[in-house]
Design a protein around this motif. Structure first.
Motif, PDB file in Angstrom:
ATOM      1  N   ILE A   1      66.481  30.519  68.219  1.00 62.48           N
ATOM      2  CA  ILE A   1      67.792  30.017  68.628  1.00 62.48           C
ATOM      3  C   ILE A   1      68.745  30.272  67.473  1.00 62.48           C
ATOM      4  O   ILE A   1      68.503  29.822  66.352  1.00 62.48           O
ATOM      5  CB  ILE A   1      67.728  28.520  68.997  1.00 62.48           C
ATOM      6  CG1 ILE A   1      66.843  28.326  70.234  1.00 62.48           C
ATOM      7  CG2 ILE A   1      69.116  27.978  69.247  1.00 62.48           C
ATOM      8  CD1 ILE A   1      66.659  26.875  70.635  1.00 62.48           C
ATOM      9  N   THR A   2      69.822  30.994  67.731  1.00 61.98           N
ATOM     10  CA  THR A   2      70.653  31.526  66.650  1.00 61.98           C
ATOM     11  C   THR A   2      71.874  30.680  66.318  1.00 61.98           C
ATOM     12  O   THR A   2      72.669  31.048  65.455  1.00 61.98           O
ATOM     13  CB  THR A   2      71.117  32.943  67.015  1.00 61.98           C
ATOM     14  OG1 THR A   2      71.856  32.878  68.242  1.00 61.98           O
ATOM     15  CG2 THR A   2      69.929  33.870  67.184  1.00 61.98           C
ATOM     16  N   GLY A   3      72.061  29.560  67.005  1.00 62.54           N
ATOM     17  CA  GLY A   3      73.202  28.698  66.732  1.00 62.54           C
ATOM     18  C   GLY A   3      72.944  27.320  67.300  1.00 62.54           C
ATOM     19  O   GLY A   3      71.814  26.985  67.681  1.00 62.54           O
ATOM     20  N   GLU A   4      73.972  26.498  67.371  1.00 62.58           N
ATOM     21  CA  GLU A   4      73.820  25.146  67.869  1.00 62.58           C
ATOM     22  C   GLU A   4      73.677  25.138  69.392  1.00 62.58           C
ATOM     23  O   GLU A   4      74.490  25.741  70.101  1.00 62.58           O
ATOM     24  CB  GLU A   4      75.014  24.279  67.472  1.00 62.58           C
ATOM     25  CG  GLU A   4      75.015  23.867  66.011  1.00 62.58           C
ATOM     26  CD  GLU A   4      73.842  22.964  65.668  1.00 62.58           C
ATOM     27  OE1 GLU A   4      73.468  22.127  66.523  1.00 62.58           O
ATOM     28  OE2 GLU A   4      73.302  23.098  64.562  1.00 62.58           O
ATOM     29  N   VAL A   5      72.664  24.441  69.888  1.00 68.39           N
ATOM     30  CA  VAL A   5      72.521  24.236  71.323  1.00 68.39           C
ATOM     31  C   VAL A   5      73.619  23.276  71.771  1.00 68.39           C
ATOM     32  O   VAL A   5      73.908  22.277  71.106  1.00 68.39           O
ATOM     33  CB  VAL A   5      71.135  23.660  71.660  1.00 68.39           C
ATOM     34  CG1 VAL A   5      71.007  23.369  73.149  1.00 68.39           C
ATOM     35  CG2 VAL A   5      70.038  24.635  71.206  1.00 68.39           C
ATOM     36  N   GLU A   6      74.235  23.580  72.902  1.00 65.96           N
ATOM     37  CA  GLU A   6      75.344  22.767  73.397  1.00 65.96           C
ATOM     38  C   GLU A   6      74.979  22.178  74.755  1.00 65.96           C
ATOM     39  O   GLU A   6      74.493  22.888  75.650  1.00 65.96           O
ATOM     40  CB  GLU A   6      76.589  23.639  73.543  1.00 65.96           C
ATOM     41  CG  GLU A   6      77.800  22.917  74.102  1.00 65.96           C
ATOM     42  CD  GLU A   6      78.973  23.846  74.323  1.00 65.96           C
ATOM     43  OE1 GLU A   6      80.029  23.365  74.803  1.00 65.96           O
ATOM     44  OE2 GLU A   6      78.838  25.059  74.038  1.00 65.96           O
ATOM     45  N   GLU A   7      75.204  20.869  74.911  1.00 69.63           N
ATOM     46  CA  GLU A   7      74.983  20.243  76.213  1.00 69.63           C
ATOM     47  C   GLU A   7      76.261  20.332  77.037  1.00 69.63           C
ATOM     48  O   GLU A   7      77.342  19.976  76.576  1.00 69.63           O
ATOM     49  CB  GLU A   7      74.559  18.784  76.056  1.00 69.63           C
ATOM     50  CG  GLU A   7      74.200  18.140  77.397  1.00 69.63           C
ATOM     51  CD  GLU A   7      73.555  16.779  77.253  1.00 69.63           C
ATOM     52  OE1 GLU A   7      73.133  16.214  78.279  1.00 69.63           O
ATOM     53  OE2 GLU A   7      73.475  16.272  76.115  1.00 69.63           O
ATOM     54  N   LEU A   8      76.127  20.807  78.279  1.00 74.73           N
ATOM     55  CA  LEU A   8      77.266  20.982  79.171  1.00 74.73           C
ATOM     56  C   LEU A   8      77.310  19.848  80.182  1.00 74.73           C
ATOM     57  O   LEU A   8      76.509  18.914  80.131  1.00 74.73           O
ATOM     58  CB  LEU A   8      77.156  22.341  79.870  1.00 74.73           C
ATOM     59  CG  LEU A   8      76.981  23.550  78.940  1.00 74.73           C
ATOM     60  CD1 LEU A   8      76.845  24.824  79.755  1.00 74.73           C
ATOM     61  CD2 LEU A   8      78.144  23.656  77.964  1.00 74.73           C
ATOM     62  N   ASP A   9      78.243  19.910  81.121  1.00 76.17           N
ATOM     63  CA  ASP A   9      78.329  18.885  82.145  1.00 76.17           C
ATOM     64  C   ASP A   9      76.998  18.793  82.887  1.00 76.17           C
ATOM     65  O   ASP A   9      76.405  19.829  83.237  1.00 76.17           O
ATOM     66  CB  ASP A   9      79.440  19.218  83.139  1.00 76.17           C
ATOM     67  CG  ASP A   9      80.826  19.080  82.522  1.00 76.17           C
ATOM     68  OD1 ASP A   9      80.930  18.386  81.493  1.00 76.17           O
ATOM     69  OD2 ASP A   9      81.778  19.676  83.051  1.00 76.17           O
ATOM     70  N   PRO A  10      76.517  17.588  83.152  1.00 78.18           N
ATOM     71  CA  PRO A  10      75.203  17.446  83.789  1.00 78.18           C
ATOM     72  C   PRO A  10      75.214  17.916  85.231  1.00 78.18           C
ATOM     73  O   PRO A  10      76.262  18.038  85.867  1.00 78.18           O
ATOM     74  CB  PRO A  10      74.939  15.939  83.705  1.00 78.18           C
ATOM     75  CG  PRO A  10      76.309  15.324  83.667  1.00 78.18           C
ATOM     76  CD  PRO A  10      77.161  16.290  82.893  1.00 78.18           C
ATOM     77  N   ALA A  11      74.015  18.181  85.741  1.00 80.70           N
ATOM     78  CA  ALA A  11      73.868  18.531  87.148  1.00 80.70           C
ATOM     79  C   ALA A  11      74.207  17.313  88.008  1.00 80.70           C
ATOM     80  O   ALA A  11      74.075  16.171  87.561  1.00 80.70           O
ATOM     81  CB  ALA A  11      72.441  18.991  87.421  1.00 80.70           C
ATOM     82  N   PRO A  12      74.649  17.515  89.259  1.00 80.56           N
ATOM     83  CA  PRO A  12      74.962  16.371  90.120  1.00 80.56           C
ATOM     84  C   PRO A  12      73.706  15.558  90.439  1.00 80.56           C
ATOM     85  O   PRO A  12      72.585  16.073  90.363  1.00 80.56           O
ATOM     86  CB  PRO A  12      75.536  17.025  91.377  1.00 80.56           C
ATOM     87  CG  PRO A  12      74.976  18.406  91.377  1.00 80.56           C
ATOM     88  CD  PRO A  12      74.855  18.795  89.945  1.00 80.56           C
TER      89      PRO A  12
END
Length: 556
Positions: free
Chosen positions: A406-417
């Motif tokens: 993993i080459t950078g920061e993992v980002e959490e996005l909007d959650p699934a419905p």
């Protein structure tokens, strides 16, 4: 410049094998020794006016010039670093790829929610060719790439042979665009070729071609098991109706104002059906390779409908959603992944059906079928059409992405419905009647009258405690194409599991190892934060590629 580019005969570009350990072993893009290769077929063919030596014999329509096409096909090759194949490279010896490939971008994604477009989404792929010296300025004016093959592949190392290249994209060109010192080539995937009309049109000259009023209208096609469908009246005087453009497997029933019409005789051909009228209150039929029809023996009192088993080829009836999609795609010469379709027959085997009676493209028709089972389809990146469905991540260990790749920061996005209940419709009535359209009891029962006034039957699968705990959990309503209740229940249960609380969506920046995680595959994420410490399985929803950097969009 022509000599430097090289002129070759147009041919099929070889496809490399699936990703192997050498490709996926790289810890990051900075230590990876691979090479990106781009190959583009183009044409410098141009029309040339040729005067006729015999003017008196050379008459042509006004405004049409006599001429021919001159020029030929050209293969353009580039790489991100200079690379030349070795003399003993069996697949492509002694071939140089100039290191002018400045950028390569591609975005692909499968739908996260059932209501989204069912085709794999592809942003137009783009190749950026360095053009500071202006050598490529003439390409946009002299070389046509529209519809010609475009292939991008990845060598696992500079020492690899051409035959070891893994295909990342195999599609067709769209056009050129000049941006500063970069020449960009835009391309689309192979599914783009399916944007062609699906249905034939009536000629309006009588017989199977219908009346003048039908001229130019689509000829209906039916696949799988369909219920209460309105047929197309091709011969009003003889009361002959058409139900399918080619041969249907079986005509199951004919209705007049909801009441069953008595079956008569299989006439075997349109001529026999046209030549002999059925007895009053009966219908005869003819299911042939050039069309499927039935004829009433007396004028109907209300709306005429039918049930049928649709398209059959070589004695094989396409009954399931995967089989229907396969039938349509192979009819139009699409290359499909046999393994994907065979697998789909295991997890989506239920009886289903669809009616197509409007001006729809092949791709749109396939998407409609896919939507009927919350499936997705599209180009797998190599020019092959694949099929799948989004489901919870597999518990089996997947390709691992951790601090090493993993080459950078993992980002959490909007959650699934989150859904607490799924309501799935099944056994669709393709024509819904009102109470006044139907004959009165006891000709048909009250239960049957009620059934014919509903668009479909509905089954619900729910998790009541989920609604109590998650106040904003929603209800998902899905119109399926299934003809049997068990298949609709199975789909609803799968969706209820998929959209459970706690599903999280991440963007994971990787190196070239991200190319080895195809859409729909389960991967293993291990990261110190965001609930990933110790490992978590997730499904790949998308890939955003920028050369040797690949961002994965995953849900788990």
């Amino acid at each position: 410049m022509r000599r430097a580019l090289g002129r070759e005969t147009l041919g099929t570009m070889a496809r490399g094998a699936l990703p192997g350990p050498a490709l996926l072993a790289a810890d990051s893009a900075t230590v990876f020794d691979g090479v990106l290769l781009a190959e583009v077929m183009a044409s410098d063919r141009v029309p040339s006016v040729v005067p006729s030596p015999w003017p008196a014999l050379g008459k042509q329509p006004l405004g049409v010039k006599r001429g021919r096409v001159v020029g030929g096909d050209i293969r353009l090759r580039w790489s991100d670093v200079d690379w030349t194949s070795q003399p003993d490279d069996a697949a492509l010896p002694n071939t140089h790829f100039p290191g002018r490939l400045g950028e390569w971008s591609l975005e692909r994604a499968i739908p996260l929610t059932p209501g989204a477009e069912r085709r794999v989404a592809l942003s137009v792929a783009a190749l950026g060719v360095m053009n500071a010296d202006g050598r490529g300025d003439a390409f946009a004016d002299t070389l046509a790439v529209d519809g010609y093959p475009v292939r991008v592949s990845l060598l696992p190392s500079r020492a690899a042979t051409y035959g070891q290249a893994r295909t990342l994209f195999d599609g067709v060109g769209v056009g050129w665009r000049t941006q500063g010192e970069t020449l960009r080539l835009l391309a689309r995937d192979a599914a783009y070729r399916l944007s062609v009309p699906m249905l034939g049109l009536y000629g309006g000259v009588g017989g199977p071609e219908g009346t003048a009023a039908l001229a130019g209208q689509p000829i209906m096609e039916i696949y799988g098991t369909v219920r209460t469908v309105t047929p197309q009246l091709v011969d009003p005087a003889r009361l002959i109706y058409r139900i399918h453009a080619r041969q249907a497997d079986a005509l199951l029933a004919v209705y007049d104002a909801g009441a069953p019409v008595t079956a008569g005789v299989d006439r075997g051909g349109y001529g026999a059906l046209e030549g002999t009228a059925p007895a009053a209150g009966f219908y005869d039929w003819a299911l042939t390779s050039t069309g499927s029809f039935f004829r009433l023996g007396s004028a109907p009192s209300g709306e005429v409908l039918f049930d049928a088993r649709g398209d059959v080829q070589g004695g094989v009836f396409a009954s399931s959603l995967p089989a229907i999609m396969r039938r349509i795609l192979t009819r139009f010469d699409a290359t499909i992944s046999a393994a994907a379709w065979d697998s789909a027959e295991v997890w989506a085997p239920g009886a289903a059906g669809i009616v197509l009676a409007d001006l729809v493209s092949v791709g749109e028709a396939v998407s409609r079928v896919a939507a009927g089972g919350a499936l997705y389809w599209g180009d797998d990146g190599t020019g092959v059409i694949t099929l799948g469905r989004l489901a919870i991540p597999s518990p089996a260990p997947g390709l691992l992405f951790d601090v090493r790749n993993i080459t950078g920061e993992v980002e959490e996005l909007d959650p699934a419905p989150v859904y607490w209940r799924v309501r799935a419709g099944w056994r669709r009535n393709w024509t819904t009647l009102t109470a006044t359209d139907l004959v009165a009891p006891p000709t048909i029962t009250e239960a049957r009258r009620l059934e014919l006034t509903q668009p479909q039957r509905v089954v619900a699968v729910a998790d009541a405690p989920r609604r109590q705990q998650y106040r904003q959990a929603e209800e998902l309503i899905l119109d399926t194409l299934y003809d049997d209740e068990a298949s609709a229940v199975g789909l609803a249960e799968n969706l209820l599991d998929l959209y459970a609380p706690g599903r999280r969506v991440y963007r994971v920046p990787t190196g070239v190892g991200g190319y080895g995680a195809p859409l729909g595959q389960t991967v293993r994420l291990d990261w110190p934060r965001l609930g990933l410490n110790g490992g978590r399985n997730a499904r790949v929803l998308g890939q955003v590629a920028r050369g040797s950097r690949v961002d994965l969009l995953v849900v788990g």
